[in-house]
Design a protein around this motif. Sequence first.
Motif, short mmCIF file in Angstrom:
data_model
loop_
_atom_site.label_atom_id
_atom_site.label_comp_id
_atom_site.label_asym_id
_atom_site.label_seq_id
_atom_site.Cartn_x
_atom_site.Cartn_y
_atom_site.Cartn_z
N CYS A 288 0.83 -1.21 0.00
CA CYS A 288 0.00 0.00 0.00
C CYS A 288 0.87 1.27 0.00
CB CYS A 288 -0.95 0.00 1.18
SG CYS A 288 -0.14 0.15 2.77
N CYS B 103 2.77 1.85 3.34
CA CYS B 103 3.98 1.04 3.52
C CYS B 103 5.10 1.48 2.57
CB CYS B 103 3.68 -0.44 3.30
SG CYS B 103 2.68 -1.14 4.62
N LYS C 168 2.56 -0.58 11.30
CA LYS C 168 3.24 -0.96 10.06
C LYS C 168 4.69 -0.50 10.09
CE LYS C 168 -0.94 -0.63 7.23
NZ LYS C 168 -1.69 0.23 6.30
#
Length: 203
Positions: A2, A5, A66
Amino acid sequence: MCIECSGIHRNLGTHLSRVRSLDLDDWPVELMQVMSSIGNELANSIWQESSQGQTKPSVDSTREEKEWWIRAKYEQKLFLAPLPCRELSLGQHLLQATADEDLWTAILLLAHGSWKEVNKTCGERDSCTALHLACCKGNVVLVHLLIWYGVDIMAGDAHGNTVLAYAWQPSSQECINVLLQYGCPNECSPWCKNKMGKINKNN
Ligand SMILES: [Zn+2]
Protein backbone atom coordinates in the motif's frame (compact mmCIF):
# COMPACT_ATOMS: atom_id res chain seq x y z
CA MET A 1 2.15 -2.95 -1.07
CA CYS A 2 0.00 0.00 0.00
CA ILE A 3 0.93 3.69 -0.31
CA GLU A 4 1.48 3.91 3.44
CA CYS A 5 3.98 1.04 3.52
CA SER A 6 5.79 2.26 0.41
CA GLY A 7 6.24 5.65 2.12
CA ILE A 8 7.74 3.96 5.18
CA HIS A 9 10.02 1.88 2.95
CA ARG A 10 11.21 5.01 1.11
CA ASN A 11 12.10 6.60 4.44
CA LEU A 12 14.45 3.74 5.27
CA GLY A 13 16.83 4.88 2.54
CA THR A 14 18.10 3.01 -0.50
CA HIS A 15 20.81 1.22 1.48
CA LEU A 16 18.01 -0.76 3.12
CA SER A 17 15.06 -0.68 0.79
CA ARG A 18 14.10 0.26 -2.75
CA VAL A 19 10.57 1.00 -3.87
CA ARG A 20 9.36 0.95 -7.46
CA SER A 21 5.88 1.55 -8.73
CA LEU A 22 4.51 -1.08 -11.11
CA ASP A 23 2.61 1.61 -13.00
CA LEU A 24 4.77 4.71 -12.79
CA ASP A 25 8.34 3.42 -12.89
CA ASP A 26 10.07 1.70 -15.75
CA TRP A 27 11.18 -1.88 -15.36
CA PRO A 28 14.34 -2.70 -17.29
CA VAL A 29 14.53 -6.38 -18.23
CA GLU A 30 17.53 -6.92 -15.89
CA LEU A 31 15.51 -5.65 -12.95
CA MET A 32 12.56 -7.86 -13.87
CA GLN A 33 14.94 -10.82 -13.72
CA VAL A 34 16.07 -9.87 -10.22
CA MET A 35 12.53 -9.46 -8.91
CA SER A 36 11.22 -12.64 -10.50
CA SER A 37 14.21 -14.71 -9.34
CA ILE A 38 13.91 -13.60 -5.76
CA GLY A 39 10.20 -13.11 -5.16
CA ASN A 40 8.39 -12.75 -1.84
CA GLU A 41 8.75 -16.34 -0.74
CA LEU A 42 12.54 -16.49 -1.01
CA ALA A 43 13.00 -12.98 0.40
CA ASN A 44 10.76 -13.69 3.38
CA SER A 45 12.45 -17.01 4.08
CA ILE A 46 15.51 -14.87 4.82
CA TRP A 47 14.23 -11.52 6.12
CA GLN A 48 11.29 -12.97 8.02
CA GLU A 49 12.53 -16.39 9.00
CA SER A 50 11.06 -16.08 12.47
CA SER A 51 8.49 -13.48 13.49
CA GLN A 52 9.72 -13.69 17.13
CA GLY A 53 6.15 -13.99 18.37
CA GLN A 54 5.14 -10.71 16.72
CA THR A 55 2.09 -10.47 14.47
CA LYS A 56 2.59 -9.07 11.01
CA PRO A 57 0.41 -5.98 10.53
CA SER A 58 -2.54 -6.17 8.16
CA VAL A 59 -4.01 -3.56 5.83
CA ASP A 60 -6.15 -2.31 8.69
CA SER A 61 -3.26 -1.84 11.12
CA THR A 62 -2.25 1.68 12.11
CA ARG A 63 0.63 3.44 10.41
CA GLU A 64 2.65 3.10 13.65
CA GLU A 65 2.18 -0.67 13.69
CA LYS A 66 3.24 -0.96 10.06
CA GLU A 67 6.28 1.27 10.58
CA TRP A 68 7.35 -0.71 13.64
CA TRP A 69 7.19 -3.95 11.67
CA ILE A 70 9.06 -2.64 8.62
CA ARG A 71 11.82 -1.08 10.72
CA ALA A 72 12.12 -4.20 12.90
CA LYS A 73 12.41 -6.33 9.76
CA TYR A 74 14.87 -4.30 7.69
CA GLU A 75 16.61 -1.88 10.06
CA GLN A 76 16.97 -3.99 13.21
CA LYS A 77 16.95 -7.29 11.27
CA LEU A 78 14.88 -8.79 14.06
CA PHE A 79 13.36 -11.58 11.99
CA LEU A 80 16.43 -12.32 9.88
CA ALA A 81 17.52 -15.94 9.46
CA PRO A 82 20.74 -16.63 11.39
CA LEU A 83 24.08 -17.17 9.69
CA PRO A 84 24.99 -20.80 9.19
CA CYS A 85 27.90 -22.04 11.33
CA ARG A 86 30.84 -22.24 8.99
CA GLU A 87 34.58 -22.32 9.21
CA LEU A 88 34.66 -19.66 6.50
CA SER A 89 34.47 -15.95 7.21
CA LEU A 90 31.39 -14.19 5.87
CA GLY A 91 33.42 -12.72 3.02
CA GLN A 92 34.90 -16.05 2.00
CA HIS A 93 31.51 -17.70 2.25
CA LEU A 94 30.01 -15.00 -0.01
CA LEU A 95 32.73 -15.60 -2.61
CA GLN A 96 31.92 -19.30 -2.52
CA ALA A 97 28.13 -18.82 -2.65
CA THR A 98 28.61 -16.48 -5.64
CA ALA A 99 30.88 -18.95 -7.43
CA ASP A 100 28.24 -21.66 -6.77
CA GLU A 101 25.46 -19.23 -7.84
CA ASP A 102 23.69 -20.09 -4.59
CA LEU A 103 21.25 -17.18 -4.51
CA TRP A 104 19.63 -17.96 -1.15
CA THR A 105 22.95 -18.13 0.72
CA ALA A 106 24.29 -15.06 -1.07
CA ILE A 107 21.25 -12.99 -0.01
CA LEU A 108 21.51 -14.24 3.57
CA LEU A 109 25.20 -13.32 3.74
CA LEU A 110 24.62 -9.91 2.16
CA ALA A 111 21.83 -9.22 4.67
CA HIS A 112 24.27 -9.91 7.53
CA GLY A 113 27.47 -8.55 6.01
CA SER A 114 29.27 -5.27 6.57
CA TRP A 115 30.68 -3.27 3.64
CA LYS A 116 34.14 -4.59 4.41
CA GLU A 117 32.99 -8.20 4.56
CA VAL A 118 31.09 -8.14 1.26
CA ASN A 119 34.12 -6.57 -0.46
CA LYS A 120 36.42 -9.43 0.54
CA THR A 121 38.67 -10.58 -2.29
CA CYS A 122 39.56 -14.06 -3.32
CA GLY A 123 43.19 -14.89 -2.52
CA GLU A 124 43.68 -17.79 -4.89
CA ARG A 125 41.69 -16.35 -7.75
CA ASP A 126 43.51 -13.19 -8.72
CA SER A 127 42.12 -11.01 -5.90
CA CYS A 128 38.72 -10.71 -7.45
CA THR A 129 35.60 -9.70 -5.52
CA ALA A 130 32.26 -11.51 -5.49
CA LEU A 131 31.16 -9.01 -8.15
CA HIS A 132 33.94 -10.18 -10.48
CA LEU A 133 32.79 -13.77 -9.94
CA ALA A 134 29.13 -12.95 -10.59
CA CYS A 135 30.11 -11.11 -13.79
CA CYS A 136 32.23 -14.06 -14.87
CA LYS A 137 29.14 -16.28 -14.49
CA GLY A 138 26.99 -13.76 -16.33
CA ASN A 139 24.58 -13.87 -13.38
CA VAL A 140 22.70 -10.59 -13.60
CA VAL A 141 20.66 -11.29 -10.45
CA LEU A 142 23.77 -11.63 -8.29
CA VAL A 143 25.41 -8.69 -10.05
CA HIS A 144 22.46 -6.46 -9.14
CA LEU A 145 22.37 -7.65 -5.52
CA LEU A 146 26.11 -7.26 -4.97
CA ILE A 147 26.02 -3.70 -6.31
CA TRP A 148 23.04 -2.84 -4.09
CA TYR A 149 24.92 -4.14 -1.06
CA GLY A 150 27.94 -1.99 -1.81
CA VAL A 151 30.45 -4.26 -3.51
CA ASP A 152 32.82 -1.83 -5.21
CA ILE A 153 31.99 -1.54 -8.89
CA MET A 154 35.35 0.16 -9.55
CA ALA A 155 37.50 -2.57 -8.00
CA GLY A 156 40.07 -4.21 -10.23
CA ASP A 157 41.50 -7.66 -9.72
CA ALA A 158 45.23 -8.31 -9.21
CA HIS A 159 45.82 -7.72 -12.95
CA GLY A 160 43.78 -4.55 -13.11
CA ASN A 161 40.80 -6.18 -14.80
CA THR A 162 37.54 -4.39 -14.12
CA VAL A 163 34.25 -6.09 -13.37
CA LEU A 164 33.21 -5.06 -16.89
CA ALA A 165 36.08 -7.08 -18.35
CA TYR A 166 34.81 -10.10 -16.43
CA ALA A 167 31.29 -9.58 -17.79
CA TRP A 168 32.76 -9.71 -21.29
CA GLN A 169 33.95 -13.29 -20.74
CA PRO A 170 30.47 -14.85 -20.91
CA SER A 171 29.49 -11.90 -23.18
CA SER A 172 26.65 -11.18 -20.81
CA GLN A 173 24.93 -8.14 -22.32
CA GLU A 174 22.59 -7.97 -19.34
CA CYS A 175 25.46 -7.78 -16.85
CA ILE A 176 27.26 -5.25 -19.04
CA ASN A 177 24.12 -3.09 -19.16
CA VAL A 178 23.73 -3.16 -15.39
CA LEU A 179 27.40 -2.31 -14.78
CA LEU A 180 27.30 0.64 -17.18
CA GLN A 181 24.01 1.80 -15.69
CA TYR A 182 25.63 1.91 -12.22
CA GLY A 183 28.58 3.92 -13.47
CA CYS A 184 31.26 1.34 -14.18
CA PRO A 185 33.74 3.06 -16.52
CA ASN A 186 33.37 1.78 -20.06
CA GLU A 187 37.05 1.27 -20.69
CA CYS A 188 38.75 -1.89 -21.75
CA SER A 189 41.23 -3.67 -19.52
CA PRO A 190 44.47 -4.98 -21.06
CA TRP A 191 42.84 -8.42 -21.14
CA CYS A 192 39.72 -7.08 -22.80
CA LYS A 193 41.69 -5.00 -25.32
CA ASN A 194 43.55 -8.12 -26.30
CA LYS A 195 40.34 -10.02 -26.84
CA MET A 196 38.70 -7.15 -28.71
CA GLY A 197 41.82 -6.82 -30.87
CA LYS A 198 41.54 -10.47 -31.81
CA ILE A 199 37.87 -10.10 -32.61
CA ASN A 200 38.59 -7.09 -34.82
CA LYS A 201 41.37 -8.94 -36.60
CA ASN A 202 39.14 -11.92 -37.26
CA ASN A 203 36.58 -9.63 -38.77
ZN1 LIG B 1 0.71 -1.58 3.65
